[in-house]
Design an enzyme around this catalytic site. Structure first.
Site, PDB file in Angstrom:
ATOM      1  N   GLY A  80     -10.857 -10.117 -10.952  1.00 56.08           N
ATOM      2  CA  GLY A  80     -10.913 -11.391 -10.241  1.00 56.08           C
ATOM      3  C   GLY A  80     -11.731 -11.259  -8.973  1.00 56.08           C
ATOM      4  N   PHE A  81     -11.370 -10.261  -8.161  1.00 59.38           N
ATOM      5  CA  PHE A  81     -12.081  -9.958  -6.915  1.00 59.38           C
ATOM      6  C   PHE A  81     -12.126 -11.172  -5.992  1.00 59.38           C
ATOM      7  CE2 PHE A  81     -13.961  -7.726 -10.586  1.00 59.38           C
ATOM      8  CZ  PHE A  81     -13.366  -6.501 -10.355  1.00 59.38           C
ATOM      9  N   ALA A  98       0.637  -5.363  -2.974  1.00 61.05           N
ATOM     10  CA  ALA A  98       1.357  -4.100  -3.162  1.00 61.05           C
ATOM     11  C   ALA A  98       2.427  -3.931  -2.091  1.00 61.05           C
ATOM     12  CB  ALA A  98       0.386  -2.929  -3.132  1.00 61.05           C
ATOM     13  N   ARG A 149       0.445   4.620   3.945  1.00 63.55           N
ATOM     14  CA  ARG A 149       1.023   5.365   2.831  1.00 63.55           C
ATOM     15  C   ARG A 149       0.475   4.834   1.512  1.00 63.55           C
ATOM     16  NH1 ARG A 149       7.284   4.836   0.826  1.00 63.55           N
ATOM     17  NH2 ARG A 149       7.245   6.519  -0.706  1.00 63.55           N
ATOM     18  N   LYS A 183      -3.355   8.150  -7.198  1.00 62.98           N
ATOM     19  CA  LYS A 183      -4.302   8.108  -8.320  1.00 62.98           C
ATOM     20  C   LYS A 183      -4.901   6.706  -8.459  1.00 62.98           C
ATOM     21  CE  LYS A 183      -4.355   9.398 -13.239  1.00 62.98           C
ATOM     22  NZ  LYS A 183      -3.593  10.237 -14.187  1.00 62.98           N
ATOM     23  N   VAL A 241      -5.423  -1.795   0.763  1.00 62.20           N
ATOM     24  CA  VAL A 241      -6.180  -0.853  -0.054  1.00 62.20           C
ATOM     25  C   VAL A 241      -7.399  -1.524  -0.694  1.00 62.20           C
ATOM     26  CG1 VAL A 241      -6.112   0.650  -2.097  1.00 62.20           C
ATOM     27  CG2 VAL A 241      -4.163   0.579  -0.546  1.00 62.20           C
ATOM     28  N   GLU A 267      -9.290  -4.280  -0.644  1.00 61.07           N
ATOM     29  CA  GLU A 267     -10.477  -4.890  -0.042  1.00 61.07           C
ATOM     30  C   GLU A 267     -11.106  -3.984   1.012  1.00 61.07           C
ATOM     31  OE1 GLU A 267     -10.511  -9.076   0.017  1.00 61.07           O
ATOM     32  OE2 GLU A 267      -8.358  -9.204  -0.231  1.00 61.07           O
TER      33      GLU A 267
END
Lengths: 158, 764
Positions: free
Chosen positions: B245-246, B516, B654, B659, B729, B731
């Protein structure tokens, strides 16, 4: 153009009959007529590689192939890549292990291309893998991990 | 009851706990083709819609002759504004009340080339596509403004809310011993997710089901409900997998209204897939931007003043602001600053969010300018960044919650070998390749909206997590499984995460890199509540095997419940559930503050962005940080630029799963390489058309464009930023890539390219 023809396609080892207009692409036959939606439509004009399948063992763009052209040839899609017991193909396993995808939409095409890339003998170096995988776009940017995965899978497959 | 247990982590791939490098739990479905995306459902009786777009950029549709199309085989409907059922206007994401006027997704008045003006619905995709080509459309054309540089475009509309000023920047600039000034430009850029936009809509009476890739299930469902006059509960939006989507799949778009309306008019499910060329005008990407930056400094390179003037293009009907001063006023300490921004109307689709809207082009300006200043005063580009390091937020005047940028500079420089750089431009080469080293920093704010989650412990000892939040590749499925597994004390493979369905508990937009953090916070809270209830029942239920222990707490680990005094002799959760006669223990929790914990604000929280907290609300200024070190190789004869290697050091706080976070970082960096070297929407100045509206001409990076990328995490848990210590994270990592490459190209060639992309004709 409403005339339909019946064609027989051998997909993942099974022969299936379907009635389609002659202008139906292999991609749309798979996705819309046979509900094999693992093969993805990203551009429908041969530019992104998301629709890559194998026809007689070679990678082709199913959006630029008419379904009728594939009659009498062996078609393999991502659904047919795993073993009979569902065990992952070494390329699939390596993609999972190396996180070689994010959204997953280009992934079936990448995997089909990767299997062919190794089979063609084009996985000899990272640069060679990059070159022979450049027909498959990944907008999430998984390229370095795709290269790692193919490098590892090539070892397992040799 | 509050139970806090510290769990040991192994920190390897087998580690299901939060922070472990677990492979994606949705991975097997994606690599075998089993994952079903929005456009891959097949409701009974489905028919196909194809959009028809305008071929002029400005004017009116005079007539649409549908005779031939309607007579074509299989055609069920040619939809135009004349025959479409009315649709109501809807509240927007800022909670602006809807207009009284109806909403018309097909245009009568054309304000950009490629605007939807009609749709053809037929029994098959092929029939609809063929019939769409038979429409005869005439227009009354008026003159269009095709770009930011069109002489008719003017200087635009000042956006006062974007003005940031302190000190007396103009005066300080005028008296500064060293001054530089430059204009920095970025072109129109496109999101280009590999899955094109589209949907399948099905009505059953007055209930609507939509299968559609969405970054914001509840926000889009609310709009659909309002468009068609339905209660929110009557709309179900299903989006378990999203093919990228971005930023482009968060808001409701015209084509969705067309498909839903067609399904309503025909009484049949309708599938509408926007074609790849149509995606370039079915929604906007990043608008073209220009910034003028003047820096005043001491002879040693210490900043005295920043004067920043900027503009982005917007559409004729809407105002879209790409906040171009966001990094300018944040990255460096300066006693004087003035930043102002205009928007300029052109005949384009309304621009939209594309990975780090604002921060991305803003960083291109200031991070190139500071590099230019470094050369001007003769110091190392890394040194000038440390010399002007902002010890606190220079705009909000608040301390950073965490800013590990100094650590990032050190770690990145060391891993890259920055010390081997020769300071003079054009001083490093190998054969006919000029070698350049460049550096630039980036930042992205921590955005915060309250979340909600349902966690359910089932009688077989497995756990379910449910939320209408989504996973478009960021790893939501995986990190929420890890969160619940750790909080409850079960193996991660005992957790099943259900996402992407408006029937599940609410979630705000998956945008601004907030999901997140807010979802791990909500799942953690709900999971602890479920665990507390499980332990309470295990202690108190008359049938519990722990009834006679007289314990005041119990330990849950590895799917077993045990006495803290005898942790080795656990009993499986399934057995305890069976003994106490429960088929489930369920906890629905939200992280809303008390004052928003009512039905109206709860709904508002998840369907608008009005409750999103700014990064400076509270005692701290909350941001992620990064730095990119780049080596480019420029062919001296041909001007071709290759990125040879990159090292990036990033502070996202954090990492819940390193991964997957590393994958997102690399993805952002790769998109940044494309932005710097390849990506540019080219517009025909006569007709206002996007000339390269396909993936063969709008170039995005291919595998062979990308070298080895090294990413280093320098973050530490930041619990001021989020419950579990993460920061932004997704962007972050694109921010700073393009200026790092531009700076490296200058170092290689001595040519300063201030307009992206850096293509060969600008270098030879």
């Amino acid at each position: 153009m409403t005339n339909r023809t019946t064609i027989q396609l051998e997909i993942n080892g099974q022969t299936q009959a379907l009635e389609v207009e002659p202008r139906v692409t292999l991609l749309d036959a798979l996705r819309d007529h046979l509900q094999l939606t693992g093969t993805k439509k990203g551009c429908d004009q041969g530019q992104c590689g998301a629709c890559t399948v194998h026809v007689d063992g070679e990678r082709v763009l199913s959006c630029l192939t008419l379904a009728a052209q594939a009659e009498g040839r062996k078609i393999t899609t991502v659904e047919g890549l795993s073993g009979p017991g569902g065990e992952l193909h070494p390329v699939q396993a390596a993609f999972l292990e190396h996180d070689a995808f994010q959204c997953g939409y280009c992934t079936p095409g990448q995997i089909m291309s990767a299997v062919a890339c190794i089979r063609e003998g084009h996985a000899g170096s990272d640069d060679e893998i990059r070159e022979y995988m450049s027909g498959n776009l990944c907008r999430c940017g998984a390229y370095p991990h795709i290269v790692e995965a193919i490098r590892e899978a090539a070892k397992v497959m040799s | 009851m509050t139970i806090v247990e510290t769990r040991s982590k192994r920190g390897d791939a087998s580690d299901g706990a939060l922070g472990g490098r677990l492979s994606r739990v949705d991975g097997p479905a994606k690599i075998t083709g089993e994952a079903t995306y929005g456009l891959e459902y097949h409701p009974e009786g489905m028919v196909y819609a194809v959009l028809v777009q305008s071929t002029i950029a400005s004017g009116r549709v005079r007539s649409i002759d549908a005779t031939a199309a309607e007579a074509a085989p299989g055609v069920l409907l040619v939809m135009t504004p004349e025959n479409a059922l009315p649709i109501k206007s809807a509240t927007d994401w800022l909670e602006t009340p809807p207009s009284e006027a109806p909403y018309e997704p097909l245009a009568r008045e054309v304000t950009f080339s490629g605007q939807h003006v009609a749709a053809v619905i037929a029994g098959t995709f092929e029939q609809a596509t063929a019939a769409a080509a038979l429409l005869k459309i005439t227009y009354d054309e008026t003159k269009a403004i095709t770009s930011l540089d069109d002489p008719e475009a003017g200087i635009g509309i000042p956006i006062d809310q974007m003005t940031v000023e302190w000190g007396d920047a103009e005066a300080a600039l005028a008296t500064a011993p060293v001054r530089i000034e430059g204009e920095y430009r970025t072109p129109r850029e496109y999101n280009v997710p590999i899955e094109p936009h589209g949907l399948i809509a099905e009505w059953k009476g007055d209930t609507l089901t939509v299968w559609e890739p969405s970054q914001w299930i509840d926000g889009m469902a609310r709009t659909y409900a309002e468009w068609f006059g339905l209660p929110f509960e009557n709309v179900r939006l299903v989006s378990p997998y999203i093919g990228g989507g971005f930023g482009s799949k968060a808001l409701p778009l015209e084509h969705s209204a067309v498909a839903i309306n067609a399904a309503r008019m025909l009484g049949r499910p309708v599938k509408l897939a926007v074609t790849r060329p149509q995606t370039f005008t079915a929604f906007g990407g990043r608008p073209a931007t220009r910034q003028t930056i003047a820096l005043g400094a001491t002879r040693e390179g210490k900043l005295l003043s920043i004067v920043h003037r900027s503009a982005n293009e917007t559409s004729m009907k809407d105002i879209f602001v790409e906040p171009l001063g966001s990094v300018t006023s944040l990255m460096y300490e300066t006693p004087n600053l003035s930043s102002r921004q205009n928007v300029v109307r052109v005949n384009t689709v309304k621009p939209g969010a594309l990975r780090a809207p604002g921060e991305n082009p803003s960083a291109f300006g200031i991070e190139c300018a500071i590099d230019e200043l470094a050369y001007k005063v003769g110091i190392d580009p890394l040194e000038i960044r440390l010399l002007n390091y902002a010890e606190q937020d220079p705009h909000a005047k608040k301390p950073w919650s965490t800013r590990r940028l100094r650590e990032a500079y050190a770690a990145g420089a060391e891993a890259f070998g920055w010390s081997k750089r020769h300071p003079q431009p054009r001083s490093m080469r190998e054969g006919n390749q000029l070698i350049g080293y460049g550096v630039a920093a980036g930042t992205y704010p921590v955005r915060r909206t309250p979340g909600e989650a349902l966690v359910r412990i089932l009688s077989d000892g497995t756990v379910e997590v449910a939320s209408s939040s989504i996973d478009m590749g960021q790893g939501t499925y995986t990190i929420l499984a890890q969160t619940a597994a750790e909080a409850i004390g079960v193996p991660v493979d005992a957790v099943r995460v259900k996402l992407g369905d408006s029937a599940l508990p609410r979630a705000p937009v998956a945008g601004g890199s907030q999901l997140a953090n807010l979802m791990t916070g909500a799942v953690h809270k709900a999971a602890l509540a479920a665990r507390d209830e499980l332990i309470g029942l295990a202690i108190n239920d008359p049938n519990s095997p722990f009834r006679n222990l007289q314990a005041n707490t119990l330990v849950v680990e590895g799917g077993q419940i045990a006495s803290p005094r005898d942790a080795g002799s656990g009993i499986a959760i399934a057995e305890v559930m069976q003994r106490i006669g429960r088929d489930r223990i369920e906890a629905l929790r939200d992280t809303l503050p008390e004052n928003l914990r009512n039905e109206k604000d709860h709904f508002r929280n998840f369907t608008t962005i009005t409750t999103m907290r700014s990064p400076t609300e509270g005692d701290y200024s909350l941001h992620s940080w990064c730095v990119h070190f780049v080596e480019v190789r420029v062919d001296e004869d041909f001007g071709t630029v290759r990125v040879a290697r990159m090292v990036s050091a990033l502070d996202s706080g954090r990492l819940y799963n390193p991964k997957l976070a590393e994958s997102q970082w690399k993805g952002g960096i790769i998109m940044g390489i494309g932005q710097a070297l390849l990506e540019e929407g080219t517009i025909d100045s006569r007709h206002g058309r996007v000339m390269n509206n396909n993936l063969g001409d709008y170039l995005v990076p291919t595998n062979s464009d990308i070298p080895d990328l090294k990413v280093i995490s320098v973050g530490i848990p930041d619990t001021n930023a989020s419950v579990l210590g993460g920061k932004a994270v997704g962007e972050l990592a694109i921010v700073g890539v393009a200026p790092a490459i531009a700076n490296a190209v200058f170092h290689a060639t001595g040519k300063r390219i201030r307009d992206m992309p850096i293509t060969l004709e600008k270098l030879i």
